[in-house]
Scaffold this motif. Structure first.
Motif, PDB file in Angstrom:
ATOM      1  N   LEU A 205     -23.473   5.450  16.818  1.00  4.82           N
ATOM      2  CA  LEU A 205     -22.996   5.314  15.317  1.00  4.82           C
ATOM      3  C   LEU A 205     -23.446   6.618  14.455  1.00  4.82           C
ATOM      4  CD1 LEU A 205     -20.818   3.226  14.206  1.00  4.82           C
ATOM      5  CD2 LEU A 205     -23.065   2.124  13.475  1.00  4.82           C
ATOM      6  N   ALA A 206     -24.684   6.662  14.784  1.00  9.32           N
ATOM      7  CA  ALA A 206     -25.227   7.750  13.837  1.00  9.32           C
ATOM      8  C   ALA A 206     -24.693   9.202  14.087  1.00  9.32           C
ATOM      9  CB  ALA A 206     -26.725   7.941  14.253  1.00  9.32           C
ATOM     10  N   ALA A 207     -23.938   9.410  15.043  1.00 12.22           N
ATOM     11  CA  ALA A 207     -23.230  10.749  15.406  1.00 12.22           C
ATOM     12  C   ALA A 207     -21.829  10.892  14.814  1.00 12.22           C
ATOM     13  CB  ALA A 207     -23.201  10.946  16.904  1.00 12.22           C
ATOM     14  N   THR A 208     -21.502   9.852  14.270  1.00 14.73           N
ATOM     15  CA  THR A 208     -20.187   9.669  13.313  1.00 14.73           C
ATOM     16  C   THR A 208     -20.215   9.772  12.025  1.00 14.73           C
ATOM     17  OG1 THR A 208     -20.223   7.306  13.146  1.00 14.73           O
ATOM     18  CG2 THR A 208     -19.432   8.057  15.430  1.00 14.73           C
ATOM     19  N   ASP A 209     -19.000  10.271  11.494  1.00 12.82           N
ATOM     20  CA  ASP A 209     -18.803  10.436   9.984  1.00 12.82           C
ATOM     21  C   ASP A 209     -18.174   9.406   9.082  1.00 12.82           C
ATOM     22  OD1 ASP A 209     -19.858  13.318   9.794  1.00 12.82           O
ATOM     23  OD2 ASP A 209     -18.517  13.456  11.515  1.00 12.82           O
ATOM     24  N   GLY A 210     -17.626   8.559  10.185  1.00  9.13           N
ATOM     25  CA  GLY A 210     -16.878   7.282   9.394  1.00  9.13           C
ATOM     26  C   GLY A 210     -16.141   6.710  10.310  1.00  9.13           C
ATOM     27  N   PHE A 211     -14.832   6.258   9.932  1.00 13.75           N
ATOM     28  CA  PHE A 211     -13.944   5.469  10.876  1.00 13.75           C
ATOM     29  C   PHE A 211     -12.641   5.644  10.350  1.00 13.75           C
ATOM     30  CE2 PHE A 211     -15.444   2.146   8.152  1.00 13.75           C
ATOM     31  CZ  PHE A 211     -14.345   1.413   7.584  1.00 13.75           C
ATOM     32  N   VAL A 212     -11.531   5.690  11.139  1.00 15.01           N
ATOM     33  CA  VAL A 212     -10.174   5.563  10.825  1.00 15.01           C
ATOM     34  C   VAL A 212      -9.478   4.210  10.969  1.00 15.01           C
ATOM     35  CG1 VAL A 212      -9.710   8.086  11.245  1.00 15.01           C
ATOM     36  CG2 VAL A 212      -9.378   6.580  13.002  1.00 15.01           C
ATOM     37  N   GLU A 213      -8.654   3.950  10.096  1.00 16.11           N
ATOM     38  CA  GLU A 213      -8.059   2.648  10.381  1.00 16.11           C
ATOM     39  C   GLU A 213      -6.622   2.865  10.939  1.00 16.11           C
ATOM     40  OE1 GLU A 213      -5.969  -0.597   7.392  1.00 16.11           O
ATOM     41  OE2 GLU A 213      -7.744   0.648   6.621  1.00 16.11           O
ATOM     42  N   VAL A 214      -6.423   2.171  12.142  1.00 14.89           N
ATOM     43  CA  VAL A 214      -5.398   2.164  13.078  1.00 14.89           C
ATOM     44  C   VAL A 214      -4.653   0.960  12.890  1.00 14.89           C
ATOM     45  CG1 VAL A 214      -4.294   2.554  15.180  1.00 14.89           C
ATOM     46  CG2 VAL A 214      -6.386   3.791  14.621  1.00 14.89           C
ATOM     47  N   PRO A 215      -3.310   0.718  12.342  1.00 14.01           N
ATOM     48  CA  PRO A 215      -2.514  -0.301  12.152  1.00 14.01           C
ATOM     49  C   PRO A 215      -2.524  -1.080  13.438  1.00 14.01           C
ATOM     50  CG  PRO A 215      -1.489   1.433  10.933  1.00 14.01           C
ATOM     51  CD  PRO A 215      -2.571   2.067  11.873  1.00 14.01           C
ATOM     52  N   ALA A 216      -2.509  -2.428  13.550  1.00 16.00           N
ATOM     53  CA  ALA A 216      -2.335  -3.392  14.518  1.00 16.00           C
ATOM     54  C   ALA A 216      -0.701  -2.619  15.384  1.00 16.00           C
ATOM     55  CB  ALA A 216      -1.960  -4.639  14.071  1.00 16.00           C
ATOM     56  N   GLY A 217      -0.960  -2.792  16.607  1.00 13.76           N
ATOM     57  CA  GLY A 217       0.179  -2.329  17.519  1.00 13.76           C
ATOM     58  C   GLY A 217       0.659  -1.094  17.576  1.00 13.76           C
ATOM     59  N   LEU A 218      -0.151  -0.118  16.879  1.00 14.00           N
ATOM     60  CA  LEU A 218       0.316   1.302  16.847  1.00 14.00           C
ATOM     61  C   LEU A 218      -0.428   2.273  17.790  1.00 14.00           C
ATOM     62  CD1 LEU A 218       1.997   3.653  15.508  1.00 14.00           C
ATOM     63  CD2 LEU A 218       0.051   3.752  13.819  1.00 14.00           C
ATOM     64  N   ALA A 219       0.032   3.093  18.819  1.00 17.42           N
ATOM     65  CA  ALA A 219      -0.256   3.889  19.462  1.00 17.42           C
ATOM     66  C   ALA A 219      -0.128   5.132  18.959  1.00 17.42           C
ATOM     67  CB  ALA A 219       0.231   3.818  20.916  1.00 17.42           C
ATOM     68  N   CYS A 220      -1.691   5.722  18.701  1.00 23.71           N
ATOM     69  CA  CYS A 220      -1.490   7.084  18.151  1.00 23.71           C
ATOM     70  C   CYS A 220      -1.900   8.196  18.808  1.00 23.71           C
ATOM     71  CB  CYS A 220      -2.631   7.066  16.900  1.00 23.71           C
ATOM     72  SG  CYS A 220      -2.337   5.758  15.805  1.00 23.71           S
ATOM     73  N   GLU A 221      -1.118   9.486  18.865  1.00 21.40           N
ATOM     74  CA  GLU A 221      -1.073  10.368  19.803  1.00 21.40           C
ATOM     75  C   GLU A 221      -1.933  11.453  18.831  1.00 21.40           C
ATOM     76  OE1 GLU A 221       0.111  10.432  22.680  1.00 21.40           O
ATOM     77  OE2 GLU A 221       1.049   8.520  22.540  1.00 21.40           O
ATOM     78  N   VAL A 222      -2.463  12.496  19.693  1.00 19.25           N
ATOM     79  CA  VAL A 222      -3.196  13.652  19.118  1.00 19.25           C
ATOM     80  C   VAL A 222      -2.440  14.089  17.830  1.00 19.25           C
ATOM     81  CG1 VAL A 222      -4.171  16.053  19.486  1.00 19.25           C
ATOM     82  CG2 VAL A 222      -4.518  14.004  21.260  1.00 19.25           C
ATOM     83  N   GLY A 223      -2.999  14.485  16.979  1.00 27.82           N
ATOM     84  CA  GLY A 223      -2.527  15.036  15.584  1.00 27.82           C
ATOM     85  C   GLY A 223      -2.166  13.872  14.653  1.00 27.82           C
TER      86      GLY A 223
END
Length: 398
Positions: free
Chosen positions: A372-390
């Protein structure tokens, strides 16, 4: 456990609760990071006089300038009283000085040649009327609102307040916050090691999240898993704090008494359980005097995610801080779909072209503070959504 509500529903429920807001006046040096309670009016026009912007001479512009401009005086910053009386004269001036009466042109020193009689124009000089003069009121008129209520006071705002004579600032009072950590398996930071216990860290991490947002220093209250002690302590804390943030004891384990105990001291449950990962067991309620109570899972990842996604925005909104849309970042790696809304820890990196990319770096477990200490924060991924690069997603920084 009640049926899970969505992240949007939880956000709306948290922000829909009535909030009690109070103001307090603080000396200007102590106002950094605070929120303005009232708008601030200009003390007078800015600049308050026609101001010289270059070192050199002030004179009266003519279509054909005199061959020599005799020196009739000098005006330095903070001084006044000089006036130009003859067209072939000048007054030596420094940047920041009040423009002498009768002058409408400032010629910088690098455009002049000094001689025994005074100053002559350099061969390439071509002065014009009004040059290098910052006119009175050019920045703002005397009746302007220079700062709106609800503004966070940072370096530029401090400059505005000082420039307008605001020595004491009326600010929104910081909410009083208590962070309560429950659990018999937790050790104090300075306690000797124990073979079956771990050091508590979620409360200190959440404390840092509040301080980083300018929300002051919270009360830290570690407690054992004793319902009687828990109830008495929560009742006392509710009398002296606007917000309680509890870490641990909100799942359905045999020793998780927190929801029942909260209700016994007058805290009304608004929701329990959010369709999100991590932080599914989050509980939110309202105390008898509109105190906001957040009960979060005890592990550091869940606690910090809920702090950044719900608690901190609610406290800032309650102080009147304008809501700013989350920054968007593009994923550097794909994230598979999940039935729940996902909060995925990321490390940011800037591409050579300037674009910010987010590299997913989820902890090995919800208690993995090292990753966790190596991260800057987090992104929110909507339920059921597969996210590709970009794919672009909202970013919440720790």
């Amino acid at each position: 456990m009640q049926s899970l509500i969505s992240v949007d529903e939880a956000t709306h429920a948290v922000h829909a609760q009535p909030r009690v807001r109070a103001n307090e006046s603080v000396p200007l040096p102590e106002a950094v990071g605070r929120v303005l309670a009232d708008e601030v009016m200009a003390e007078r026009a800015h600049p308050p006089f026609d101001r010289v912007t270059m070192d050199g001479i002030a004179t009266r512009w003519l279509p054909v300038m005199p061959a020599v401009l005799r020196v009739a005086g000098a005006q330095t910053p903070g001084g006044y009283g000089q006036a130009l009386r003859e067209a072939d004269t000048c007054i030596e001036v420094a940047s920041g000085a009040l423009l002498p009466d009768g002058c409408d042109c400032v010629i910088p020193i690098e455009h002049l040649v000094r001689n025994a009689q005074g100053y002559s124009l350099a061969p390439a000089a071509s002065p014009s009327r009004g040059q290098f003069i910052h006119r009175q009121g050019a920045d703002c008129p005397g009746d302007a609102v220079v700062l709106e209520a609800g503004v966070r006071i940072g370096p530029p705002q401090m400059a505005v307040l000082a420039a307008n004579g605001v020595a004491t600032v009326n600010t929104v009072r910081l909410p009083t916050v208590a962070i309560v950590t429950t659990g018999d398996a937790l050790l104090d930071v300075a306690a000797p090691l124990h073979p079956a216990r771990i050091r508590r860290c979620s409360d200190l991490a959440m404390m840092a999240a509040l301080q980083a947002a300018g929300l002051g220093l919270p009360t830290l209250q570690p407690l054992s898993d004793d319902p009687d002690v828990l109830g008495a302590t929560l009742s006392r804390l509710l009398q002296s704090h606007d917000v309680l943030v509890l870490s641990g004891g909100v799942t359905l384990g045999q020793r998780d008494y927190l929801p029942t105990t909260l209700e016994s001291v007058g805290v009304r449950c608004v929701f329990q359980g959010v369709a999100q990962q991590p932080g599914r067991a989050m509980w939110f309620g309202v105390g008898p005097n509109a105190q906001r109570v957040f009960a979060l899972p005890g592990n550091p990842y869940s606690a910090l995610v809920c702090m950044a996604r719900y608690v901190r925005p609610a406290l800032l909104s309650g102080m009147g801080v304008s809501v700013v849309a989350c920054e968007q970042v593009r994923l550097a790696a794909a994230v598979p779909a999940h039935v729940l809304t996902q909060f995925v820890a990321v490390r940011l990196r800037r591409e050579p072209g300037g674009e910010m990319l987010a590299q997913p770096l989820p902890p090995r477990s919800n208690a993995d503070v090292t990753t966790l200490a190596a991260t800057d924060g987090f992104v929110e991924v909507p339920a059921g959504l597969a996210c590709e690069v970009g794919h672009a997603l909202p970013l919440y920084r720790w």
